[in-house]
Motif scaffolding. Structure first.
Motif, PDB file in Angstrom:
ATOM      1  N   GLY A   1     -13.909   3.969  -5.389  1.00  0.00           N
ATOM      2  CA  GLY A   1     -12.728   3.182  -5.687  1.00  0.00           C
ATOM      3  C   GLY A   1     -12.633   2.826  -7.144  1.00  0.00           C
TER       4      GLY A   1
ATOM      5  N   LEU B   1      -8.361   3.758  -3.632  1.00  0.00           N
ATOM      6  CA  LEU B   1      -9.460   4.249  -2.806  1.00  0.00           C
ATOM      7  C   LEU B   1      -9.399   5.768  -2.839  1.00  0.00           C
ATOM      8  CD1 LEU B   1     -11.624   4.236  -0.524  1.00  0.00           C
ATOM      9  CD2 LEU B   1      -9.749   3.958   1.094  1.00  0.00           C
TER      10      LEU B   1
ATOM     11  N   GLN C   1       0.831  -1.195   0.000  1.00  0.00           N
ATOM     12  CA  GLN C   1       0.000   0.000   0.000  1.00  0.00           C
ATOM     13  C   GLN C   1       0.867   1.247   0.000  1.00  0.00           C
ATOM     14  OE1 GLN C   1      -3.022  -1.711   3.304  1.00  0.00           O
ATOM     15  NE2 GLN C   1      -3.630   0.265   2.448  1.00  0.00           N
TER      16      GLN C   1
ATOM     17  N   TRP D   1     -11.252  -2.969   0.758  1.00  0.00           N
ATOM     18  CA  TRP D   1     -10.738  -1.857   1.559  1.00  0.00           C
ATOM     19  C   TRP D   1     -11.475  -1.797   2.891  1.00  0.00           C
ATOM     20  CZ3 TRP D   1      -6.669   1.297   0.326  1.00  0.00           C
ATOM     21  CH2 TRP D   1      -6.192   1.258  -0.996  1.00  0.00           C
TER      22      TRP D   1
ATOM     23  N   CYS E   1      -3.154   0.418  -3.761  1.00  0.00           N
ATOM     24  CA  CYS E   1      -2.949  -0.937  -3.249  1.00  0.00           C
ATOM     25  C   CYS E   1      -2.610  -1.880  -4.398  1.00  0.00           C
ATOM     26  CB  CYS E   1      -4.217  -1.408  -2.547  1.00  0.00           C
ATOM     27  SG  CYS E   1      -4.207  -3.155  -2.071  1.00  0.00           S
TER      28      CYS E   1
ATOM     29  N   CYS F   1      -5.876  -2.282   2.991  1.00  0.00           N
ATOM     30  CA  CYS F   1      -6.241  -2.990   1.774  1.00  0.00           C
ATOM     31  C   CYS F   1      -6.020  -4.479   2.023  1.00  0.00           C
ATOM     32  CB  CYS F   1      -5.371  -2.509   0.616  1.00  0.00           C
ATOM     33  SG  CYS F   1      -5.559  -3.441  -0.907  1.00  0.00           S
TER      34      CYS F   1
ATOM     35  N   TYR G   1      -6.240   3.041   6.815  1.00  0.00           N
ATOM     36  CA  TYR G   1      -6.979   2.416   5.720  1.00  0.00           C
ATOM     37  C   TYR G   1      -6.217   1.183   5.265  1.00  0.00           C
ATOM     38  CZ  TYR G   1     -10.074   6.365   5.740  1.00  0.00           C
ATOM     39  OH  TYR G   1     -10.999   7.310   6.130  1.00  0.00           O
TER      40      TYR G   1
END
Lengths: 114, 116
Positions: A66, A76, A6, A34, A23, A91, A89
């Protein structure tokens, strides 16, 4: 074998701005999900992409959007950032052929909204 | 809808003592259950998973969990805690009925502290 990667790892934005997180799934995986993890909470499902389409969506507003690319990587996007969007956040990727429900997570992108 | 309840947001044990982290789930279909561990400033790492095979599941780092359908529980245990076990632990349930998609519902987590 590279796992889920990421970028960026950390970023700071101000209210009203927009952010894009990226990602790359684990090799061989075609599904990307996500999650948002607020401080002191468990991860919450935002959405999932498969075959470049959103397959499932959690209880998040349309400000969260996304995309999935032909190489299975994903982005995202969050528009009109609010203070409450500050979170880690995550992934996660999975492969449809495995069908075990197991997700492989990246280390996350920590977003701070000031 | 699936849900997960983790009893105890903080658990503290002494090094060498038994670790017991509790998880109860709610699911309308046979569940797949997972325990993940998260070290500070890192992502989630899978400890173990239950996918309708043996009810006693062994995972990494000496952890194991037992699926008890009658109690809707999936508690995580380790016979002897090590300092390196200090982390946050998340229980999660997955429903694969929606076209085989892997969506996880997580509990709020239990932070494990190991005292020397």
């Amino acid at each position: 074998d590279a796992g889920v990667t990421q970028s960026p790892t950390h970023l700071i934005k101000t209210r009203g701005q927009q952010v894009t997180l990226r990602c790359s799934p684990k090799s061989g995986h075609d599904t990307v999900s996500w999650y948002q993890q607020a401080l002191g909470q468990g991860p919450q499902f935002i959405f999932q992409y498969y075959e470049e389409e959103e397959r499932q969506r959690g209880n998040f507003p349309d400000r969260f959007s996304g995309h999935q690319f032909p190489n299975y990587s994903s982005e995202l996007n969050v528009n009109a950032l609010l203070l409450g969007d500050s979170a880690l956040y995550l992934c996660a990727s999975s492969g449809t052929t495995a069908n075990t429900g197991e997700l492989f997570f990246g280390e996350g992108s920590r977003l701070t909204v000031l | 809808a699936q849900s997960v309840t983790q009893l105890g947001s903080h658990v503290s044990v002494s090094e060498g003592a038994l670790v017991l982290l509790r998880c109860n789930y709610s699911s309308s279909v046979p569940p797949y259950l997972f325990w993940y561990v998260q070290y500070p400033n890192q992502g989630l790492q899978l400890l173990l998973k239950y996918t309708s095979a043996a009810t006693l599941v062994k995972g990494i780092n000496g952890f194991e969990a037992e699926f008890k359908k009658s109690e809707t529980s999936f508690h995580l245990t380790k016979p002897s805690a090590h300092m390196s076990d200090a982390a946050e632990y998340f229980c999660a349930v997955s429903d694969l009925t929606q076209g085989g998609s892997e969506k996880l519902v997580f509990g709020k987590g239990t932070k494990l502290t190991v005292n020397p």
